[in-house]
Write a protein that holds these residues in place. Structure first.
Motif, PDB file in Angstrom:
ATOM      1  N   LEU A 203     -41.351 -29.849  12.955  1.00 13.56           N
ATOM      2  CA  LEU A 203     -40.943 -28.802  12.020  1.00 13.56           C
ATOM      3  C   LEU A 203     -39.441 -28.937  11.840  1.00 13.56           C
ATOM      4  CD1 LEU A 203     -41.482 -26.222  10.334  1.00 13.56           C
ATOM      5  CD2 LEU A 203     -41.047 -24.893  12.419  1.00 13.56           C
ATOM      6  N   LEU A 204     -39.014 -29.181  10.609  1.00 12.74           N
ATOM      7  CA  LEU A 204     -37.594 -29.384  10.318  1.00 12.74           C
ATOM      8  C   LEU A 204     -37.025 -28.151   9.643  1.00 12.74           C
ATOM      9  CD1 LEU A 204     -35.466 -31.792  10.443  1.00 12.74           C
ATOM     10  CD2 LEU A 204     -35.828 -31.930   7.967  1.00 12.74           C
ATOM     11  N   LEU A 205     -35.856 -27.728  10.091  1.00 10.22           N
ATOM     12  CA  LEU A 205     -35.127 -26.634   9.451  1.00 10.22           C
ATOM     13  C   LEU A 205     -33.934 -27.230   8.718  1.00 10.22           C
ATOM     14  CD1 LEU A 205     -34.278 -23.136  10.764  1.00 10.22           C
ATOM     15  CD2 LEU A 205     -32.400 -24.576   9.963  1.00 10.22           C
ATOM     16  N   THR A 206     -33.811 -26.933   7.435  1.00 13.82           N
ATOM     17  CA  THR A 206     -32.633 -27.349   6.663  1.00 13.82           C
ATOM     18  C   THR A 206     -31.779 -26.127   6.350  1.00 13.82           C
ATOM     19  OG1 THR A 206     -33.887 -27.156   4.586  1.00 13.82           O
ATOM     20  CG2 THR A 206     -33.766 -29.348   5.616  1.00 13.82           C
ATOM     21  N   LEU A 207     -30.472 -26.337   6.377  1.00 15.23           N
ATOM     22  CA  LEU A 207     -29.516 -25.260   6.108  1.00 15.23           C
ATOM     23  C   LEU A 207     -28.613 -25.717   4.976  1.00 15.23           C
ATOM     24  CD1 LEU A 207     -28.855 -22.447   7.286  1.00 15.23           C
ATOM     25  CD2 LEU A 207     -27.136 -23.554   8.719  1.00 15.23           C
ATOM     26  N   TRP A 208     -28.507 -24.905   3.925  1.00 16.99           N
ATOM     27  CA  TRP A 208     -27.787 -25.282   2.711  1.00 16.99           C
ATOM     28  C   TRP A 208     -26.636 -24.312   2.463  1.00 16.99           C
ATOM     29  CZ3 TRP A 208     -30.096 -29.471   0.061  1.00 16.99           C
ATOM     30  CH2 TRP A 208     -31.398 -29.790   0.490  1.00 16.99           C
ATOM     31  N   ASP A 209     -25.517 -24.859   1.968  1.00 12.37           N
ATOM     32  CA  ASP A 209     -24.348 -24.025   1.696  1.00 12.37           C
ATOM     33  C   ASP A 209     -23.712 -24.499   0.393  1.00 12.37           C
ATOM     34  OD1 ASP A 209     -22.383 -21.994   3.230  1.00 12.37           O
ATOM     35  OD2 ASP A 209     -21.203 -23.440   2.081  1.00 12.37           O
ATOM     36  N   LEU A 210     -23.553 -23.595  -0.579  1.00 13.61           N
ATOM     37  CA  LEU A 210     -22.940 -23.959  -1.859  1.00 13.61           C
ATOM     38  C   LEU A 210     -21.460 -24.262  -1.653  1.00 13.61           C
ATOM     39  CD1 LEU A 210     -24.603 -21.369  -4.266  1.00 13.61           C
ATOM     40  CD2 LEU A 210     -25.413 -23.585  -3.498  1.00 13.61           C
ATOM     41  N   ASP A 211     -20.988 -25.310  -2.326  1.00 12.58           N
ATOM     42  CA  ASP A 211     -19.631 -25.796  -2.033  1.00 12.58           C
ATOM     43  C   ASP A 211     -18.534 -24.945  -2.641  1.00 12.58           C
ATOM     44  OD1 ASP A 211     -20.481 -27.849  -0.458  1.00 12.58           O
ATOM     45  OD2 ASP A 211     -20.491 -29.346  -2.062  1.00 12.58           O
ATOM     46  N   ASP A 212     -18.742 -24.349  -3.800  1.00 17.48           N
ATOM     47  CA  ASP A 212     -17.594 -23.698  -4.445  1.00 17.48           C
ATOM     48  C   ASP A 212     -17.990 -22.378  -5.097  1.00 17.48           C
ATOM     49  OD1 ASP A 212     -14.903 -23.567  -5.088  1.00 17.48           O
ATOM     50  OD2 ASP A 212     -15.204 -24.459  -7.066  1.00 17.48           O
ATOM     51  N   LEU A 213     -18.775 -21.556  -4.375  1.00 18.01           N
ATOM     52  CA  LEU A 213     -19.159 -20.271  -4.946  1.00 18.01           C
ATOM     53  C   LEU A 213     -17.948 -19.369  -5.142  1.00 18.01           C
ATOM     54  CD1 LEU A 213     -21.327 -18.268  -5.860  1.00 18.01           C
ATOM     55  CD2 LEU A 213     -21.591 -17.580  -3.468  1.00 18.01           C
ATOM     56  N   LYS A 214     -17.024 -19.381  -4.186  1.00 19.59           N
ATOM     57  CA  LYS A 214     -15.843 -18.518  -4.305  1.00 19.59           C
ATOM     58  C   LYS A 214     -15.019 -18.903  -5.539  1.00 19.59           C
ATOM     59  CE  LYS A 214     -11.910 -16.739  -1.665  1.00 19.59           C
ATOM     60  NZ  LYS A 214     -10.963 -16.823  -2.785  1.00 19.59           N
ATOM     61  N   GLY A 256     -34.410 -23.760   4.706  1.00 16.13           N
ATOM     62  CA  GLY A 256     -35.762 -24.237   4.405  1.00 16.13           C
ATOM     63  C   GLY A 256     -36.499 -24.599   5.677  1.00 16.13           C
ATOM     64  N   LEU A 257     -37.813 -24.436   5.684  1.00 14.30           N
ATOM     65  CA  LEU A 257     -38.670 -24.870   6.777  1.00 14.30           C
ATOM     66  C   LEU A 257     -39.654 -25.885   6.214  1.00 14.30           C
ATOM     67  CD1 LEU A 257     -39.475 -21.523   8.666  1.00 14.30           C
ATOM     68  CD2 LEU A 257     -37.921 -23.337   9.396  1.00 14.30           C
ATOM     69  N   HIS A 258     -39.719 -27.060   6.855  1.00  9.40           N
ATOM     70  CA  HIS A 258     -40.482 -28.176   6.309  1.00  9.40           C
ATOM     71  C   HIS A 258     -41.388 -28.729   7.407  1.00  9.40           C
ATOM     72  CE1 HIS A 258     -37.343 -28.019   3.170  1.00  9.40           C
ATOM     73  NE2 HIS A 258     -36.515 -27.878   4.200  1.00  9.40           N
ATOM     74  N   LEU A 259     -42.671 -28.406   7.320  1.00  8.82           N
ATOM     75  CA  LEU A 259     -43.634 -28.851   8.318  1.00  8.82           C
ATOM     76  C   LEU A 259     -43.965 -30.327   8.089  1.00  8.82           C
ATOM     77  CD1 LEU A 259     -45.382 -27.714  10.676  1.00  8.82           C
ATOM     78  CD2 LEU A 259     -47.191 -27.359   9.000  1.00  8.82           C
ATOM     79  N   GLY A 260     -43.902 -31.135   9.181  1.00  9.94           N
ATOM     80  CA  GLY A 260     -44.248 -32.551   9.091  1.00  9.94           C
ATOM     81  C   GLY A 260     -43.136 -33.437   8.603  1.00  9.94           C
ATOM     82  N   LEU A 261     -41.918 -32.909   8.472  1.00  7.67           N
ATOM     83  CA  LEU A 261     -40.768 -33.696   8.007  1.00  7.67           C
ATOM     84  C   LEU A 261     -39.874 -34.014   9.202  1.00  7.67           C
ATOM     85  CD1 LEU A 261     -39.987 -34.615   5.131  1.00  7.67           C
ATOM     86  CD2 LEU A 261     -38.362 -32.726   5.079  1.00  7.67           C
TER      87      LEU A 261
END
Length: 317
Positions: A203-214, A256-261
């Protein structure tokens, strides 16, 4: 009390409680004045209630309640017609019929709406006991009013059900992107982690962050910033596998949660092909949610640091 239980579920549960409590007057009256039809009615009604409750737990509740209501109506019409029944001996058959059939008509209208209301009127008016027209009209008016009250209850429950569903969605969904929130992530993480262990897959957890929202918020305003967030959420939704869990944790941070990745580079490439201004980190879910998020966060900020331009020192003029 289960606060996540819907108004309709509570109404179904209350119905069976009322169905049992409705036997209490008979338990006090029939031992003193009753004869064989009264005791047969009590036993048959209790059997019908037990059968309906059993079916409601194993099948759909509405058909089980309908069956119970119809059986109750048939039992009442049979009971009233018996010469040795309590209403026949004391000469209040019409009043007893109205009192005993009214809950059935109320229930049919409340469960099935307009169709139940029409069926309730048909059933109720078909077995009126008094032969004189004025008294039939009087009894029919009472039964029609009771069926109408059931119809009001039906539509009131529908409105409550819609409101409950909206509140549940608001509690579990990010209002801007319609992705799951932190509460949903916590529940899904435990469920998918257990599923991954049983299936022997990662089970893979991905973490995303927008680069220039501010920068978008400062330069173009918060309306543009909200559109920027929604655009990324859509890019994420369209470029992960069907069945992957997606969540907004707040601000410009997504998960994100990705089963089998096994690793996140393939997902990262697909998403960045559509929305390049994002950083991503990932970690296999081997520990708790907090530990997995911390590991993915370290990966994420290592990537963000590698993107930062090198600031050269000012040369003396």
């Amino acid at each position: 009390m289960n606060w996540l239980e819907s108004p309709q579920q509570r109404a179904y549960r209350t119905y069976w409680l009322i169905a049992v409590v409705g036997m209490v007057p008979a338990l006090f009256i029939h031992p003193f004045f009753g004869r064989w039809p009264d005791f047969l009615l009590d036993g048959a009604y209790l059997a019908a209630t037990a059968l309906g409750w059993w079916l409601a737990r194993r099948l759909a509740p509405r058909p089980a309640i309908t069956l119970h209501l119809v059986l109750g109506f048939l039992l009442v019409t049979w009971y009233i017609a018996q010469p040795e029944s309590l209403p026949s001996r004391f000469d209040f058959r019409e009043e007893a019929y109205v009192a005993l059939v009214a809950p059935t008509l109320l229930g049919l209208s409340a469960v099935w709406g307009v169709w139940g209301f029409a069926l309730a009127l048909l059933m109720g008016f078909s077995r009126l006991q008094n032969s004189t027209l004025p008294e039939q009209l009087s009894a029919g008016y009472v039964l029609a009013f009771v069926a109408l009250v059931g119809l009001v209850i039906h539509y009131g429950l529908r409105r409550l059900e819609e409101a409950h569903e909206n509140l549940a969605n608001a509690a579990l969904q990010d209002p801007l992107t319609h992705l799951g929130n932190r509460r949903v992530l916590e529940a899904d993480f435990v469920r998918l982690q257990a599923l991954a262990k049983r299936a022997g897959v990662p089970l893979l957890l991905t973490l995303w962050d927008l680069d220039d929202l501010k920068g978008v918020n400062d330069g173009q305003g918060h309306v543009a910033g909200d559109a920027y967030i929604r655009d990324f959420a859509q890019a994420l939704r369209l470029n992960v596998r069907e069945g992957d869990g997606l969540y907004r944790l707040g601000g410009d941070e997504f998960c994100g949660l990705h089963l089998g990745l096994f690793e996140g580079s393939s997902v990262s490439l697909r998403v960045r092909a559509v929305f390049p201004n994002v950083s991503v980190g990932w970690s296999e879910a081997l520990g708790t949610l907090e530990e997995t998020l911390a590991q993915a966060d370290r990966h994420l900020y290592a990537e963000k640091a590698s993107k930062r331009p090198i600031k050269l020192p000012k040369l003396p003029s």
